[in-house]
Enzyme design. Sequence first.
Site, PDB file in Angstrom:
ATOM      1  CB  CYS A   1       6.774  37.095 -56.864  1.00  0.00           C
ATOM      2  SG  CYS A   1       6.063  36.957 -55.247  1.00  0.00           S
TER       3      CYS A   1
ATOM      4  CD  GLU B   1       8.968  34.605 -54.623  1.00  0.00           C
ATOM      5  OE1 GLU B   1       9.466  35.754 -54.657  1.00  0.00           O
ATOM      6  OE2 GLU B   1       7.773  34.364 -54.795  1.00  0.00           O
TER       7      GLU B   1
END
Lengths: 494, 494
Positions: free
Chosen positions: B265, B228
């Site tokens: 994120c 990720e």
Amino acid sequence: MMEETSTQNIDKRIQMAVEAFRFLKNTTINERAEFMNAVADQIEALGEELLTVTHAETSLPLARLTGEKARTAGQWRSYAKAVAAGIYTEARIDLAQPEKQKGDLRKYNVGIGPVVVFGASNFPFAFSTAGGDTASAIGAGCPVIIKAHPAHPQTSQIMADAISAVVKAFGWPEGIFSHITGTSYEIGAYLTQHPDIRAIAFTGSFNGGKALFDIASRRENPIPVFAEMGSINPVFAFQNLLETKAEALAKEYITSLTLGVGQFCTNPGVFIALKGESFNRFINTLKEEIQKVAPVKMLHKGIFDNFEKNKSIALEQPDVEIIVSAETESSSGNATVIKTSAGNFLNNPVLSEEVFGPFGIVVACETDEDLMQIARQLKGQLTITIAATHEDVRDNSTLITILKDKCGRLLFNGMPTGVEVVYSMQHGGPFPSTTDSRFTSVGPDAVKRFVRPVCFQNWPDEFLPDELKNENPLQISRMVDGTVNSGSLKLQTT
Amino acid sequence: MMEETSTQNIDKRIQMAVEAFRFLKNTTINERAEFMNAVADQIEALGEELLTVTHAETSLPLARLTGEKARTAGQWRSYAKAVAAGIYTEARIDLAQPEKQKGDLRKYNVGIGPVVVFGASNFPFAFSTAGGDTASAIGAGCPVIIKAHPAHPQTSQIMADAISAVVKAFGWPEGIFSHITGTSYEIGAYLTQHPDIRAIAFTGSFNGGKALFDIASRRENPIPVFAEMGSINPVFAFQNLLETKAEALAKEYITSLTLGVGQFCTNPGVFIALKGESFNRFINTLKEEIQKVAPVKMLHKGIFDNFEKNKSIALEQPDVEIIVSAETESSSGNATVIKTSAGNFLNNPVLSEEVFGPFGIVVACETDEDLMQIARQLKGQLTITIAATHEDVRDNSTLITILKDKCGRLLFNGMPTGVEVVYSMQHGGPFPSTTDSRFTSVGPDAVKRFVRPVCFQNWPDEFLPDELKNENPLQISRMVDGTVNSGSLKLQTT
């Protein structure tokens, strides 16, 4: 001869696939299932002409082709049923709650995007143009660009026309299905590198599958490759079973090894057992049985030439004994089995290479430790067979635990050739048998390869896809706040 | 300072993991769930000392750390519940029938093998040593080798000790969990290349994740990498909403952009809207709001230095206007927003790069076509936010269809920062936001990443895993001949 689709035409078809993908994204699972059933109808309606053409192109017997055609139509129907049931939609709803930060969250699976399918030569219907990869990709909501296998161009064209006829009848965008032809390596590489392609499905050789995997993972935006590259599908025969069934096992083994001239990905290329009296009886029956196998023409010259070449390489290895060999006939795969010691098998990696065709290696072990060493050293396999009694299983539990980690399908007796198109089938094992052991290429679960989840946060009901609407108009199973049900949601309007 | 684990010790730990994997394969889902709940207990029992250490290592406020710690324990519990329910077991049974060739087939998911987890710096609990990747891998039945993040070594050690204490209390093999420390790139590469490692989980930068992906896919036996790597999480604001809510939207945007000093994120790095009177009101409120944000120390010097460097690069681009900027304080991330035109944004790829920290770009569009072009050109994102009224959604359906294909989570209003640990969460989007958009790294579905199916053909009931036995002793949901039920099978003995 097969015409080469030009790069310009490929680009055009991929652009059409991108547009068709937008259309497919807005179809429901029921609409796609209806389409898939119509393809099944269309395949079933293809008559003698198809079988005659395919027989001429593949040398496969008409009876086998008739069965494979029925299976192929059945595949479209069974995948359609699973798609319509919403199994691969995996709808999950978590309603807004005071303690939740994010409010209402709903997730379901959508198609990953345009998929390139490389057809296989050994199953001209079931693993080719209108085969399982195409059916599962369309079921997932992905347009398909098929790269026809050059060994059966006319068969491929007939199947492509059948699918295109359904696209037309449904009034769907033409780009849902494209048929690309050509024999060059470059066409496959070009398709795999194209930035608008989102996944690759392939059935064939290790070299072919691995080359596509390498291209796909080195792209600027890497994409998944589902390559089924075959394996040697070892049979481990244990002592108690061998004692009582040496002769029966030899007959079963030869039948499986020579089925379809050995041209199955699940062909049992290695047989492993302890030396001794039972083993000798097994070998003796093997010799008798293999003489009864009539040589049969292989799929095409390329396959036959490779079989002869790879068999010769194996036969040239030191310390191998050719225990049986049927008569050779031109272009026919003559069944061949060689025998070697565990030590030789373990130390010579050439003997663990797949020889595509009716070729087997019988490995004679001195001790249980030999069996264990072979199990430890084994690469990933589509199938492993345990020929055993219950007692044998109890006596060899450590060995069997190791073998479970090396394959996709573990058989208790019986032989591995062939698959069954059901939910519980696993056709895919650890590398190098496939590039991704987490997925199957046979059975409705094959659809899973081509979906990805999208989560909707706090979307108004009217704009949600039917799969996630409060009313649950498709009446599919959904997990709501952790509990599965297929009802509608009665929500208080806020 | 962090000690470098020697190569010799890494090899030893991986060998222990391989042995532990054999043990884990024979545990049931209930046993693993019990283990996971015990880890949750252990994490909850860690008191003030942990928070003090982590606060010193990360500069994250105590309140935030308290919440993150509770979430981390909750993660273990929610994944444990899902594992125990057999959701990721996906048991499928097709009983023998006269028309079936293969007899009795049963399939379930097993762990893929030893997993290496690379912890993230921005969530020292939830995405690090005892975070979601570790919990989901163990839930799947995979031993974990954690490569500790060098930015919080003591925190990592405390968490590792907590997990190891549970391993010991359960009498399970030590190799189920290993803690590897070190700062060098080589350690990560070594772990990823090791032939006995079966999967990689990573949360961090694009460069870090992509490097691991490249190593893993070039191995002799390639393995999956779940990296990720963050994204710019665009917010598309539409006209009707902007007209009525320009000021509220500006406040929301700044709050989200500066949450946790922008170190999420899912930080909304780009805001896209049409120019005009409403847009001007949005900008004016933005200017006021950002002045109210006090600069806060970032996680560590490396993050701060990168923020300053990447921000400077963005500010140096032609035709960007620094519309707001709070005061700078040493090592503190001062919130910064720049404004640019759609044309400039589309033509300068530097402006689409993530700047990790409280940094945003507002893109002023001239026409709807500008919005469409930006949507088309957008790379894969973790999240995309549609700030819109119902009317806006109806007016922009084509654009929204395109955006659905570019993200893992699509928001209708609200802001994307943060995740919710539920089944319906999708934390993973098309490349380059993650390396595999088909999986999530948050929510119980994260377990799916680390399993693969194994099919048993004609196995005697006594040797099947509990998950597949006739009696269904674990009382899990199974699909039997295509129908889901959680009962036992009453079979005639044959």
